[in-house]
Write a protein that holds these residues in place. Structure first.
Motif, PDB file in Angstrom:
ATOM      1  N   ALA A  65       0.831  -1.210   0.000  1.00  0.00           N
ATOM      2  CA  ALA A  65       0.000   0.000   0.000  1.00  0.00           C
ATOM      3  C   ALA A  65       0.865   1.260   0.000  1.00  0.00           C
ATOM      4  N   TYR A  66       0.393   2.243  -0.734  1.00  0.00           N
ATOM      5  CA  TYR A  66       1.020   3.568  -0.760  1.00  0.00           C
ATOM      6  C   TYR A  66      -0.085   4.597  -0.659  1.00  0.00           C
ATOM      7  N   GLY A  67       0.150   5.663   0.097  1.00  0.00           N
ATOM      8  CA  GLY A  67      -0.848   6.726   0.192  1.00  0.00           C
ATOM      9  C   GLY A  67      -0.210   8.083   0.260  1.00  0.00           C
ATOM     10  N   ASN A  68      -0.948   9.085  -0.207  1.00  0.00           N
ATOM     11  CA  ASN A  68      -0.493  10.466  -0.074  1.00  0.00           C
ATOM     12  C   ASN A  68      -1.699  11.367   0.145  1.00  0.00           C
ATOM     13  N   SER A  69      -1.408  12.580   0.620  1.00  0.00           N
ATOM     14  CA  SER A  69      -2.468  13.514   0.972  1.00  0.00           C
ATOM     15  C   SER A  69      -1.954  14.936   0.893  1.00  0.00           C
ATOM     16  N   SER A  70      -2.850  15.850   0.591  1.00  0.00           N
ATOM     17  CA  SER A  70      -2.552  17.271   0.738  1.00  0.00           C
ATOM     18  C   SER A  70      -3.697  17.886   1.530  1.00  0.00           C
ATOM     19  N   ILE A  71      -3.339  18.779   2.432  1.00  0.00           N
ATOM     20  CA  ILE A  71      -4.313  19.360   3.358  1.00  0.00           C
ATOM     21  C   ILE A  71      -4.094  20.857   3.414  1.00  0.00           C
ATOM     22  N   ALA A  79      -9.854  22.183   8.601  1.00  0.00           N
ATOM     23  CA  ALA A  79      -9.100  21.906   7.374  1.00  0.00           C
ATOM     24  C   ALA A  79     -10.123  21.909   6.248  1.00  0.00           C
ATOM     25  N   ASP A  80     -10.054  22.907   5.384  1.00  0.00           N
ATOM     26  CA  ASP A  80     -11.116  23.098   4.395  1.00  0.00           C
ATOM     27  C   ASP A  80     -10.920  22.333   3.103  1.00  0.00           C
ATOM     28  N   SER A  81      -9.747  21.798   2.860  1.00  0.00           N
ATOM     29  CA  SER A  81      -9.504  21.058   1.627  1.00  0.00           C
ATOM     30  C   SER A  81      -8.538  19.910   1.924  1.00  0.00           C
ATOM     31  N   ILE A  82      -9.074  18.694   1.921  1.00  0.00           N
ATOM     32  CA  ILE A  82      -8.262  17.508   2.186  1.00  0.00           C
ATOM     33  C   ILE A  82      -8.383  16.577   0.987  1.00  0.00           C
ATOM     34  N   TYR A  83      -7.235  16.191   0.460  1.00  0.00           N
ATOM     35  CA  TYR A  83      -7.166  15.226  -0.640  1.00  0.00           C
ATOM     36  C   TYR A  83      -6.468  13.992  -0.100  1.00  0.00           C
ATOM     37  N   LEU A 100      -6.682   9.732   8.096  1.00  0.00           N
ATOM     38  CA  LEU A 100      -6.035  10.902   8.656  1.00  0.00           C
ATOM     39  C   LEU A 100      -6.032  10.783  10.174  1.00  0.00           C
ATOM     40  N   VAL A 101      -4.922  11.167  10.792  1.00  0.00           N
ATOM     41  CA  VAL A 101      -4.814  11.226  12.249  1.00  0.00           C
ATOM     42  C   VAL A 101      -4.438  12.666  12.570  1.00  0.00           C
ATOM     43  N   THR A 102      -5.165  13.271  13.514  1.00  0.00           N
ATOM     44  CA  THR A 102      -4.849  14.652  13.907  1.00  0.00           C
ATOM     45  C   THR A 102      -4.492  14.701  15.382  1.00  0.00           C
ATOM     46  N   LYS A 103      -3.649  15.658  15.701  1.00  0.00           N
ATOM     47  CA  LYS A 103      -3.282  15.913  17.091  1.00  0.00           C
ATOM     48  C   LYS A 103      -4.069  17.133  17.548  1.00  0.00           C
ATOM     49  N   ARG A 104      -4.740  17.008  18.692  1.00  0.00           N
ATOM     50  CA  ARG A 104      -5.565  18.091  19.224  1.00  0.00           C
ATOM     51  C   ARG A 104      -4.736  19.013  20.123  1.00  0.00           C
ATOM     52  N   SER A 105      -5.329  20.135  20.481  1.00  0.00           N
ATOM     53  CA  SER A 105      -4.610  21.132  21.281  1.00  0.00           C
ATOM     54  C   SER A 105      -4.212  20.603  22.662  1.00  0.00           C
ATOM     55  N   LYS A 125      -7.569   4.870  -5.390  1.00  0.00           N
ATOM     56  CA  LYS A 125      -8.810   5.569  -5.044  1.00  0.00           C
ATOM     57  C   LYS A 125      -8.433   6.932  -4.484  1.00  0.00           C
ATOM     58  N   GLU A 126      -9.286   7.929  -4.751  1.00  0.00           N
ATOM     59  CA  GLU A 126      -9.070   9.297  -4.276  1.00  0.00           C
ATOM     60  C   GLU A 126     -10.329   9.815  -3.602  1.00  0.00           C
ATOM     61  N   TRP A 127     -10.130  10.674  -2.604  1.00  0.00           N
ATOM     62  CA  TRP A 127     -11.233  11.315  -1.909  1.00  0.00           C
ATOM     63  C   TRP A 127     -10.889  12.779  -1.673  1.00  0.00           C
ATOM     64  N   HIS A 128     -11.911  13.616  -1.709  1.00  0.00           N
ATOM     65  CA  HIS A 128     -11.795  15.039  -1.376  1.00  0.00           C
ATOM     66  C   HIS A 128     -12.785  15.303  -0.242  1.00  0.00           C
ATOM     67  N   THR A 129     -12.303  15.895   0.829  1.00  0.00           N
ATOM     68  CA  THR A 129     -13.157  16.104   1.998  1.00  0.00           C
ATOM     69  C   THR A 129     -12.654  17.298   2.798  1.00  0.00           C
ATOM     70  N   SER A 130     -13.254  17.523   3.937  1.00  0.00           N
ATOM     71  CA  SER A 130     -12.825  18.561   4.877  1.00  0.00           C
ATOM     72  C   SER A 130     -13.090  18.026   6.279  1.00  0.00           C
ATOM     73  N   LEU A 131     -12.549  18.712   7.288  1.00  0.00           N
ATOM     74  CA  LEU A 131     -12.855  18.299   8.655  1.00  0.00           C
ATOM     75  C   LEU A 131     -12.796  19.487   9.587  1.00  0.00           C
TER      76      LEU A 131
END
Length: 166
Positions: A65-71, A79-83, A100-105, A125-131
């Motif tokens: 498996a290989y994955g990449n992302s831009s945020i 985060a208004d634009s997640i690929y 995606l894993v995020t670290k909170r304050s 496969k590709e996805w476009h989302t926000s969080l």
């Protein structure tokens, strides 16, 4: 008033010898390098502007498996634009996953939903989302895994990338 352009302008003075040729091959290389750098800087600026703010580029690879992302971040909690993109790289009957894993304050981690590619070897496969996370998004990483059903066989994480709004 000056006109705004998404790409920086590059003014180059060319030096020719008496035959109309460039004086040295080095001049050609320097001009090509400068032009390429200016275009890449402009493309990066345009990409950030399209996403709304500062961002992060992430990648991770493990067997199968290989994955990449831009945020692009729009603030401390959004985060208004997640690929996201994941590729199955092995003809082994398993599938590739990304999340995606995020670290909170407060330092805790938020593990977001898995996205899976069940289509087989060398498919993507590709996805476009926000969080949005009211507890903050101080940093992000992606986790990429090879899985059999709900069982994770092997995984890799990208490096943590900070949200520059913090």
């Amino acid at each position: 008033m000056t006109e705004s352009t998404p790409f920086p302008t590059l003014n180059i003075d060319l030096v020719f010898d008496n035959r109309g040729d460039f004086m040295r091959t080095r001049n050609k290389s320097m001009i090509v390098a400068a032009t390429t750098a200016a275009l890449l800087a402009g493309a990066a600026s345009a990409a950030t502007a399209a996403g709304g703010g500062p961002g992060a580029t992430l990648a991770a690879s493990t067997t199968g498996a290989y994955g990449n992302s831009s945020i692009s971040f729009a603030g401390r909690t959004y985060a208004d634009s997640i690929y996201l993109r994941v590729v199955d790289t092995a003809a082994d009957g398993n599938h590739a996953r990304i999340r995606l894993v995020t670290k909170r304050s407060n330092g805790s981690l938020a593990y977001w939903s898995w996205r899976a590619n069940y289509d087989g070897n060398m498919t993507e496969k590709e996805w476009h989302t926000s969080l949005s996370d009211p507890q903050g998004i101080t940093a992000v990483l992606i986790q990429v895994c090879r899985a059999e059903g709900d069982t994770l066989l092997n995984c890799a994480n990208s490096e943590w990338k900070p949200n520059t709004y913090w």
